[in-house]
Design an enzyme around this catalytic site. Sequence first.
Site, PDB file in Angstrom:
ATOM      1  N   HIS A 338      -4.696  51.079 -12.096  1.00  0.00           N
ATOM      2  CA  HIS A 338      -5.529  50.570 -11.069  1.00  0.00           C
ATOM      3  C   HIS A 338      -4.742  49.500 -10.173  1.00  0.00           C
ATOM      4  CE1 HIS A 338      -9.346  49.224  -9.979  1.00  0.00           C
ATOM      5  NE2 HIS A 338      -8.831  47.967  -9.698  1.00  0.00           N
ATOM      6  N   ALA A 339      -5.037  49.503  -9.058  1.00  0.00           N
ATOM      7  CA  ALA A 339      -4.082  48.722  -8.192  1.00  0.00           C
ATOM      8  C   ALA A 339      -4.238  47.181  -8.159  1.00  0.00           C
ATOM      9  CB  ALA A 339      -4.337  49.146  -6.617  1.00  0.00           C
ATOM     10  N   HIS A 368      -5.020  46.429   1.607  1.00  0.00           N
ATOM     11  CA  HIS A 368      -5.896  45.200   0.735  1.00  0.00           C
ATOM     12  C   HIS A 368      -4.991  44.574  -0.149  1.00  0.00           C
ATOM     13  CE1 HIS A 368      -9.337  44.198  -1.774  1.00  0.00           C
ATOM     14  NE2 HIS A 368      -8.499  44.276  -2.657  1.00  0.00           N
ATOM     15  N   GLU A 369      -4.404  45.198  -0.821  1.00  0.00           N
ATOM     16  CA  GLU A 369      -3.313  44.607  -1.920  1.00  0.00           C
ATOM     17  C   GLU A 369      -2.316  43.645  -1.260  1.00  0.00           C
ATOM     18  OE1 GLU A 369      -3.945  44.801  -4.922  1.00  0.00           O
ATOM     19  OE2 GLU A 369      -5.367  46.071  -4.755  1.00  0.00           O
ATOM     20  N   HIS A 372      -3.487  40.203  -0.539  1.00  0.00           N
ATOM     21  CA  HIS A 372      -3.264  39.157  -1.647  1.00  0.00           C
ATOM     22  C   HIS A 372      -2.074  38.535  -1.639  1.00  0.00           C
ATOM     23  CE1 HIS A 372      -6.938  40.129  -3.433  1.00  0.00           C
ATOM     24  NE2 HIS A 372      -6.747  41.341  -3.875  1.00  0.00           N
ATOM     25  N   GLU A 396     -10.102  38.691  -1.669  1.00  0.00           N
ATOM     26  CA  GLU A 396     -10.293  40.219  -1.356  1.00  0.00           C
ATOM     27  C   GLU A 396     -10.581  40.602   0.054  1.00  0.00           C
ATOM     28  OE1 GLU A 396      -9.882  42.030  -3.969  1.00  0.00           O
ATOM     29  OE2 GLU A 396      -9.797  40.363  -5.544  1.00  0.00           O
ATOM     30  N   TRP A 470     -27.514  49.413 -17.760  1.00  0.00           N
ATOM     31  CA  TRP A 470     -26.696  49.701 -16.686  1.00  0.00           C
ATOM     32  C   TRP A 470     -27.431  50.486 -15.619  1.00  0.00           C
ATOM     33  CZ3 TRP A 470     -22.290  48.595 -13.997  1.00  0.00           C
ATOM     34  CH2 TRP A 470     -21.705  49.723 -13.632  1.00  0.00           C
ATOM     35  N   HIS A 499     -12.984  47.271 -13.894  1.00  0.00           N
ATOM     36  CA  HIS A 499     -13.074  45.936 -14.170  1.00  0.00           C
ATOM     37  C   HIS A 499     -13.939  45.285 -15.105  1.00  0.00           C
ATOM     38  CE1 HIS A 499     -12.020  46.997  -9.928  1.00  0.00           C
ATOM     39  NE2 HIS A 499     -11.974  45.587  -9.759  1.00  0.00           N
ATOM     40  N   ARG A 508     -17.086  39.222  -6.296  1.00  0.00           N
ATOM     41  CA  ARG A 508     -16.058  38.696  -5.603  1.00  0.00           C
ATOM     42  C   ARG A 508     -15.798  39.710  -4.373  1.00  0.00           C
ATOM     43  NH1 ARG A 508     -10.952  38.647  -9.208  1.00  0.00           N
ATOM     44  NH2 ARG A 508     -12.232  36.659  -9.811  1.00  0.00           N
ATOM     45  N   TYR A 509     -16.125  41.121  -4.840  1.00  0.00           N
ATOM     46  CA  TYR A 509     -15.948  42.172  -3.653  1.00  0.00           C
ATOM     47  C   TYR A 509     -17.291  42.284  -2.594  1.00  0.00           C
ATOM     48  CZ  TYR A 509     -12.333  43.430  -6.678  1.00  0.00           C
ATOM     49  OH  TYR A 509     -11.130  43.304  -7.604  1.00  0.00           O
TER      50      TYR A 509
HETATM   51 ZN   LIG Z   1      -8.066  43.143  -4.408  1.00  0.00          ZN
END
Ligand SMILES: [Zn+2]
Length: 612
Positions: A338-339, A368-369, A372, A396, A470, A499, A508-509
């Site tokens: 997972h990135a 995206h990464e 950060h 994010e 869920w 997550h 947050r996303y």
């Molecule tokens: Zn991120």
Amino acid sequence: MLWLVLSVVLLSSGCFAQSDDEEAAQIWVDQYNQDVQGVYFDYVSADWTYNTNITDHNSQLANEKAAESAAFDNQKAIEANNWDWPNFQNESLKREFSKIADMGYAALSDEDFNNMTKLNSNMTTIYSTATVCNKPGDTNGTCYPLDPDLEEVMSSSRDWDELVWAWEGWRNESGRKMPDTYEQFAELLNKAAVINGYADNGEYWRSWYESADFRQICENLWLELKPLYQQLHAYVRSKLRDIYSGHTFPGTGHIPAHILGNMWAQSWLALEQEMRPYPNKTGLDVTDELIKQGYNNTGLFLLAEDFFVSLGMDPMVDNFWENSMIEKPTDGREVVCHASAWDFYNGIDFRIKQCTRVNTEWLITTHHEMGHIEYFMEYKHQPVQFRDGANPGFHEAIGDVIALSVSTPNHMESIGLLPEGADDPEVDMNFLMSEALKKIAFIPFGYLIDQWRWDLFGEEFDRNNYNGAWWDVRCRYQGISPPVTRSASGDFDAGAKYHVPANTPYIRYFVSYVLQYQFHKAMCDAANYVGPYHRCDVYKSNEAGDLLRAMMETGASRPWPEILEQMTGSRNMTAQPLIDYFQPLMDWLIEENADETLGWDETGCPVGSIVP
Ligand SMILES: [Zn+2]
Ligand SMILES: *[C@@H]1O[C@H](CO)[C@@H](O)[C@H](O)[C@H]1NC(C)=O
Ligand SMILES: *[C@@H]1O[C@H](CO)[C@@H](O)[C@H](O)[C@H]1NC(C)=O
Ligand SMILES: *[C@@H]1O[C@H](CO)[C@@H](O)[C@H](O)[C@H]1NC(C)=O
Ligand SMILES: *[C@@H]1O[C@H](CO)[C@@H](O)[C@H](O)[C@H]1NC(C)=O
Ligand SMILES: *[C@@H]1O[C@H](CO)[C@@H](O)[C@H](O)[C@H]1NC(C)=O
Ligand SMILES: *[C@@H]1O[C@H](CO)[C@@H](O)[C@H](O)[C@H]1NC(C)=O
Ligand SMILES: *[C@@H]1O[C@H](CO)[C@@H](O)[C@H](O)[C@H]1NC(C)=O
Ligand SMILES: *[C@@H]1O[C@H](CO)[C@@H](O)[C@H](O)[C@H]1NC(C)=O
Ligand SMILES: *[C@@H]1O[C@H](CO)[C@@H](O)[C@H](O)[C@H]1NC(C)=O
């Protein structure tokens, strides 16, 4: 994404005499900032080792370092409360103290803390090492990991049964092995929250947004965006009914969850070709072109870096290139694919860990990464407690806002990934559709994960209905349904999403999907761009870069509404820029959907799809 998250909690001041000597407090906090960097560095390093080489030994070492770091945080919180910091004159010093005084999970006893980290690594290990066997048609007993094999099946297969195999098999091998562990884990998270003065862990997580009515703010944003989602949903459902004409869709209007091109139905970009408004015009999937031009993983990183540098930001440092893990190791090591992006808190060591593949989605994820990393580098001069996003959604949004420019047909054409002729209203519509399949499709998913977790922490439902609850939110918000019967207590499909076992908050996303359009608009305005915002590309604009950098270098040193106001002129999150951005597509969809019944039964899942 991963960085240590700390937040504001006002611990009661106790009954002993406290000092109001701010000069002495300043000296103490300077020393704190020197010491804490080493402690966090040791912890992050051990966690990195575990994440890039999953073994019992490395898991144990990482948990030991987590415990040392927690003991340090606990001690410093107690020391910080020797000061009467809530009455400090200096706002910045007061804010820093308030963050140090927030113990978070370090408030737990040693035994509970160790339990918590063990339960957590048990779940991440299950998630990261799970494989699914017995693929239909296979006779050789091969078992397939999520990344890349099952993800590849989910995005490229159009074979209903093969998709069911990957979808159900993944949930059998990951989530279903966790619910009892998760129950214990949630109990410990709540225990820490209560010690810190919160009702439960959900309230604690929401406190990071420093807004009393945060839950209502999110609900209002969702209600603003729901009409867009419903239009997209109806259009995609109608196309999918044609593609899978031999299969029955639920009469309730839900879309079976396994045919949306993604393991969690969170991005529908893999359906881009089938959903293109003008199929004979250029589409926006540049995967074939990337491969044809011989791009490798490093090439994707260089493209992303080039964009940030064009805005006047820093290039990646040597440490980054030497230490990052940018592809899945082939030496048999198990890793967390997972990135994520990592700040080692020493001001020089920043890394990305991801199992990159050369395709359009990874091009965007790489931006995206790297967003950060740029944030880490811009706020590295701040005291450690302020080395964080203004709120978690800001963190994010950085890479994503860059990707909004990068993805435009004009930009893609300028870097040779799309043929000439991108300046065409029909290509534009194709482009907006591909963006909608990423962004609008994600909105309810980004919202529902923490609806479910907040309610779980709040004990709105219990272990017997973890999976039932869920699916309530999955069916209600996303309008999707399980392709095979699910058990309300025996399955644990939330645990099949990274997550949840990794314990990364998710709202947050959702927040970042709203904010990134506010940022994009502000940056385009700063660059003196005129025209529809979906065509704006801020490449090489120092003005846009300065605006973004001013926001990033502030870190978490001030409340986010102030930082948002400085950047966009507004203290509030608003969905309006997102809505405006997609308006041309909405107009098109409304016409296209004229004969469709919008929406789905929002009271729950199709009858019989969830059993006790
Ligand atoms: Zn991120
Ligand atoms: C992975 O960690 C183990 C210790 O658990 C170590 O023996 C091994 O050398 C490590 N592998 C790599 C490639 O670093
Ligand atoms: C307030 O504290 C900050 C950081 O602790 C310090 O940099 C700043 O100079 C102080 N401001 C005043 C007005 O003393
Ligand atoms: C902590 O772990 C021990 C031993 O594994 C277990 O018996 C105990 O119930 C756990 N405590 C909590 C609060 O989960
Ligand atoms: C996780 O915990 C369960 C229950 O204690 C255990 O059976 C399983 O082997 C553990 N898995 C890992 C990967 O640690
Ligand atoms: C197993 O069989 C599948 C086709 O059924 C094939 O694609 C795959 O490469 C085979 N794997 C091995 C290890 O032989
Ligand atoms: C998942 O587990 C269920 C229950 O054991 C089983 O019936 C089903 O075949 C499994 N699915 C896959 C794809 O392995
Ligand atoms: C696209 O092109 C094909 C043949 O090249 C043609 O049959 C079809 O009608 C065209 N579709 C549209 C929407 O223009
Ligand atoms: C990857 O591509 C870059 C240029 O983008 C090139 O310099 C490098 O040698 C390539 N690496 C490999 C392993 O092929
Ligand atoms: C901004 O948000 C606050 C708090 O949620 C709200 O009271 C206010 O009306 C909002 N302002 C605008 C302009 O929307």
